[in-house]
Design an enzyme around this catalytic site. Structure first.
Site, short mmCIF file in Angstrom:
data_model
loop_
_atom_site.label_atom_id
_atom_site.label_comp_id
_atom_site.label_asym_id
_atom_site.label_seq_id
_atom_site.Cartn_x
_atom_site.Cartn_y
_atom_site.Cartn_z
N CYS A 9 0.84 -1.19 0.00
CA CYS A 9 0.00 0.00 0.00
C CYS A 9 0.88 1.24 0.00
O CYS A 9 2.08 1.15 -0.19
CB CYS A 9 -0.87 0.01 1.24
SG CYS A 9 -1.76 -1.52 1.51
N GLY A 35 -2.05 1.76 -4.37
CA GLY A 35 -3.26 1.15 -3.82
C GLY A 35 -4.50 1.86 -4.31
O GLY A 35 -4.60 3.08 -4.18
N ASN A 109 2.14 -0.25 5.38
CA ASN A 109 2.47 -0.80 4.06
C ASN A 109 3.39 -1.99 4.29
O ASN A 109 4.44 -1.85 4.92
CB ASN A 109 3.17 0.27 3.22
CG ASN A 109 3.75 -0.27 1.91
OD1 ASN A 109 4.65 0.32 1.34
ND2 ASN A 109 3.23 -1.37 1.43
N GLY A 110 3.01 -3.14 3.75
CA GLY A 110 3.81 -4.34 3.93
C GLY A 110 2.94 -5.46 4.44
O GLY A 110 1.71 -5.34 4.44
N CYS A 245 12.92 -4.86 -1.42
CA CYS A 245 12.15 -5.60 -2.44
C CYS A 245 12.54 -5.12 -3.83
O CYS A 245 12.31 -3.96 -4.19
CB CYS A 245 10.66 -5.36 -2.21
SG CYS A 245 9.63 -5.87 -3.59
N TYR A 251 8.77 -2.80 -10.90
CA TYR A 251 7.39 -2.58 -11.30
C TYR A 251 6.60 -1.61 -10.42
O TYR A 251 5.89 -0.75 -10.92
CB TYR A 251 6.63 -3.92 -11.32
CG TYR A 251 5.13 -3.76 -11.48
CD1 TYR A 251 4.59 -3.39 -12.71
CD2 TYR A 251 4.27 -3.96 -10.41
CE1 TYR A 251 3.22 -3.22 -12.85
CE2 TYR A 251 2.89 -3.79 -10.55
CZ TYR A 251 2.39 -3.42 -11.78
OH TYR A 251 1.04 -3.24 -11.92
N SER A 292 4.32 0.10 -17.76
CA SER A 292 5.32 -0.47 -16.87
C SER A 292 6.62 -0.85 -17.57
O SER A 292 7.67 -0.92 -16.94
CB SER A 292 4.74 -1.69 -16.15
OG SER A 292 4.18 -2.58 -17.09
N ASP A 354 8.65 -5.91 -21.39
CA ASP A 354 7.73 -5.68 -20.26
C ASP A 354 8.51 -5.88 -18.96
O ASP A 354 9.59 -6.46 -18.95
CB ASP A 354 6.54 -6.63 -20.32
CG ASP A 354 5.33 -6.07 -19.56
OD1 ASP A 354 5.44 -4.96 -18.99
OD2 ASP A 354 4.28 -6.73 -19.54
N ASP A 355 7.95 -5.37 -17.88
CA ASP A 355 8.68 -5.45 -16.61
C ASP A 355 8.72 -6.87 -16.05
O ASP A 355 9.71 -7.29 -15.47
CB ASP A 355 8.03 -4.50 -15.58
CG ASP A 355 6.60 -4.91 -15.28
OD1 ASP A 355 5.73 -4.62 -16.11
OD2 ASP A 355 6.35 -5.56 -14.25
N CYS A 391 5.09 -14.05 -2.91
CA CYS A 391 5.58 -12.95 -2.08
C CYS A 391 4.79 -12.95 -0.77
O CYS A 391 3.56 -12.94 -0.79
CB CYS A 391 5.39 -11.61 -2.79
SG CYS A 391 5.90 -10.24 -1.73
N CYS A 442 15.74 -8.29 -1.38
CA CYS A 442 14.85 -9.44 -1.31
C CYS A 442 14.60 -9.89 -2.74
O CYS A 442 14.00 -9.15 -3.53
CB CYS A 442 13.52 -9.10 -0.64
SG CYS A 442 12.41 -10.55 -0.63
N CYS A 445 11.01 -13.80 -4.71
CA CYS A 445 10.07 -14.22 -5.75
C CYS A 445 10.79 -14.78 -6.98
O CYS A 445 10.18 -15.46 -7.80
CB CYS A 445 9.13 -13.08 -6.13
SG CYS A 445 9.96 -11.61 -6.76
P1 AMP Z 1 0.53 -11.38 -16.20
O1 AMP Z 1 -0.35 -10.92 -17.30
O2 AMP Z 1 -0.19 -12.22 -15.18
O3 AMP Z 1 1.78 -12.06 -16.70
O4 AMP Z 1 0.96 -10.10 -15.37
C1 AMP Z 1 2.10 -9.40 -15.66
C2 AMP Z 1 1.84 -7.94 -15.75
O5 AMP Z 1 1.07 -7.45 -14.66
C3 AMP Z 1 3.20 -7.26 -15.69
O6 AMP Z 1 3.48 -6.77 -16.96
C4 AMP Z 1 3.07 -6.15 -14.68
O7 AMP Z 1 3.00 -4.92 -15.35
C5 AMP Z 1 1.78 -6.42 -13.95
N1 AMP Z 1 2.02 -6.95 -12.60
C6 AMP Z 1 3.00 -7.75 -12.18
N2 AMP Z 1 2.88 -8.03 -10.88
C7 AMP Z 1 1.80 -7.40 -10.44
C8 AMP Z 1 1.14 -7.28 -9.18
N3 AMP Z 1 1.58 -7.93 -8.11
N4 AMP Z 1 0.03 -6.50 -9.11
C9 AMP Z 1 -0.43 -5.88 -10.20
N5 AMP Z 1 0.16 -5.94 -11.40
C10 AMP Z 1 1.25 -6.69 -11.54
#
Ligand code: AMP
Length: 470
Positions: A9, A35, A109-110, A245, A251, A292, A354-355, A391, A442, A445
């Site tokens: 959060c 959040g 937060n946490g 983290c 992200y 992202s 992508d991230d 996580c 950390c 994951c």
């Molecule tokens: P997915 O489509 O399930 O592979 O989700 C991956 C995408 O969701 C990534 O490109 C991130 O931008 C976003 N993402 C990754 N982790 C989270 C998270 N914990 N909460 C919300 N968005 C996330």
């Protein structure tokens, strides 16, 4: 998905010689990305704690009508992370509890890793709990400690010696404000000078737009008492191994924030550069997955010399796809969210960055869209190593089952996504991009080694499970 602690959060605490509600409200807006489920503010004025909180974004939960009349020179605020199935307003924060001398308000937060054990232990002793929230344990411990110690710093320290896991906290004991960061420093928390006072807030990006000045990060294990004139540090009795983290930089945090001396944008760009070194590709164009993947893609383009272009238009008004409860809904939402820009895509060999990949939903869908729009080849590079372990520290990635990388090899994932090539940044590459000792991070994951004791999981340092706060 069950109700439970979901605490990645955003928190803020502010104190000044004049009203701080406006500052807290603005700061919450600036950390809204942390959040979207609920938002709240507690201020202490006229000898009382006043709290307004509700489900929804800051603009609705704390609309002008709802916060009308709310004012005070000291207060805290919170935005709560959105997850499917946990919309109950009872979990909205700040959390307030009465103690022997007034009211304690907490913004957390946490996520605590031993809260279930603590809850069970104290229920045996007759304590009752009204919400399924780890923050409630924090509140109850503080109340108990204040009864005997009558000193917030001592009460916080004693509470810290019982709880384990991730917590960045802003706490009010009536008109005294404290900022607290767990000894590992999982989640960010920083100090700034704002208006005629001081602020503690999750991210530095919330300070500059308020006309403020960033002072520094709250140190892992540190308790800071903040007044309108100054702040006083109570450092930890001993240094513990840190565990920032990595996902905050990859992200979660805003690119314009600086966490533990590393600007998020620069780290993301370096990740892209290292990806270009580790996994080059012969393509015509580098394209981000907005928003992202933007800085990661830019880094890849800079290091590879391949032009960067925008190839997706994102509809900002579609709900977050990640948290939707079914796969079908998530896929439909991705369709609604991203539309390709034909001139970037048609007839070209594209590399998308992508991230992270969690379930693989987003990329699978987007690659399909790119091929339908005439892409000749679609290559994928990912800014985090494969996510393989849940996580327990506040990011909503809870079960191994949901991770595509626990079930399939990189080659199999490439096939599932229908990509021409797929590469993730290595763990060593990520650590290099963060420019931090691996031991200060950390990486649970992505490597499955947890910094704190989690039953059934591998612990990073088997010998140092307890911290000394005496
Ligand atoms: P997915 O489509 O399930 O592979 O989700 C991956 C995408 O969701 C990534 O490109 C991130 O931008 C976003 N993402 C990754 N982790 C989270 C998270 N914990 N909460 C919300 N968005 C996330």
């Amino acid at each position: 998905m069950s109700e439970g602690p979901r605490h990645s959060c955003g928190v803020v605490g502010a104190v000044a010689d004049s009203d701080v509600v406006g500052y807290i409200h603005k700061a919450l807006n600036l950390i809204q990305h942390r959040g979207q489920e609920s938002a709240g503010i507690s201020v202490y004025s006229d000898g009382q704690m006043h709290t307004v909180k509700d489900n929804g974004l800051v603009s609705t939960a704390l609309s002008p009508r709802k916060i009308e009349g709310l004012s005070g020179c000291i207060g805290i605020g919170h935005v709560r992370y959105s997850t499917a199935g946990s919309k109950s307003a009872v979990n909205a924060q700040p959390l307030t509890v009465e103690y022997n001398n007034g009211t304690i308000a907490i913004a957390h937060n946490g996520e605590l890793t031993n809260y279930k054990e603590l809850k069970a232990k104290y229920m045996e002793q007759g304590w009752s709990f009204f919400a399924d929230s780890d923050s409630e344990i924090v509140a109850k411990l503080l109340v108990r400690n204040m009864r005997t110690m009558d000193d917030p710093v001592k009460a916080i320290r004693a509470m810290m010696s019982e709880i384990d896991g991730a917590y960045s906290l802003c706490i009010l004991f009536n008109d005294r404000l404290f900022a607290v960061r767990d000894p590992y420093g999982f989640r960010p928390l920083c100090l700034g000078e704002v208006g005629d006072g001081y602020m503690a807030v999750s991210e530095t990006a919330a300070i500059i737009p308020l006309g403020g000045r960033v002072i520094r990060d709250v140190m892992p294990g540190e308790i800071v008492e903040i007044t309108s004139r100054s702040y006083k540090s109570h450092p930890p009795a001993s240094q513990c191994p840190k565990a920032h983290c990595m996902f905050e930089w990859v992200y979660f945090a805003r690119p314009d924030s600086v966490i533990d001396d590393r600007e998020v944008y620069s780290v993301r760009k370096r990740i892209g550069m290292i990806l270009a070194e580790e996994a080059p590709a012969d393509v015509d164009v580098v394209m981000p997955i907005p928003d992202s993947g933007r800085a990661h893609a830019l880094g890849f383009s800079i290091r590879s010399g391949i032009p960067y272009e925008e190839g997706f238009m994102k509809n900002r008004f579609v709900d977050r796809t990640f948290i939707l409860p079914t796969q079908k809904l998530r896929e439909q939402a991705v369709d609604m969210k991203m539309n390709p820009i034909r001139s970037t895509v048609e007839g070209r060999r594209i590399l998308i960055v992508d991230d992270s990949i969690v379930r693989g939903t987003t990329l699978k869908k987007l690659i399909k869209v790119l091929r339908a729009a005439g892409a000749k080849e679609v290559h994928v590079r990912v800014g985090s190593p494969p996510i393989i372990a849940p996580c327990f520290y506040g990011v909503d990635m809870k079960t191994r089952d949901e991770f595509i990388a626990t079930k399939y090899s990189v080659e199999e994932i490439r096939e599932i996504l229908n990509a021409d090539s797929l590469a993730y940044i290595s763990i060593a590459g990520l650590v290099r991009a963060l420019d931090m000792p691996e031991g200060d991070l950390c990486l649970a994951c992505v490597n499955g080694r947890y910094p704190t004791n989690i039953p059934g999981e591998v612990h990073r340092f088997q010998s140092t499970l307890q911290h000394d706060f005496s």
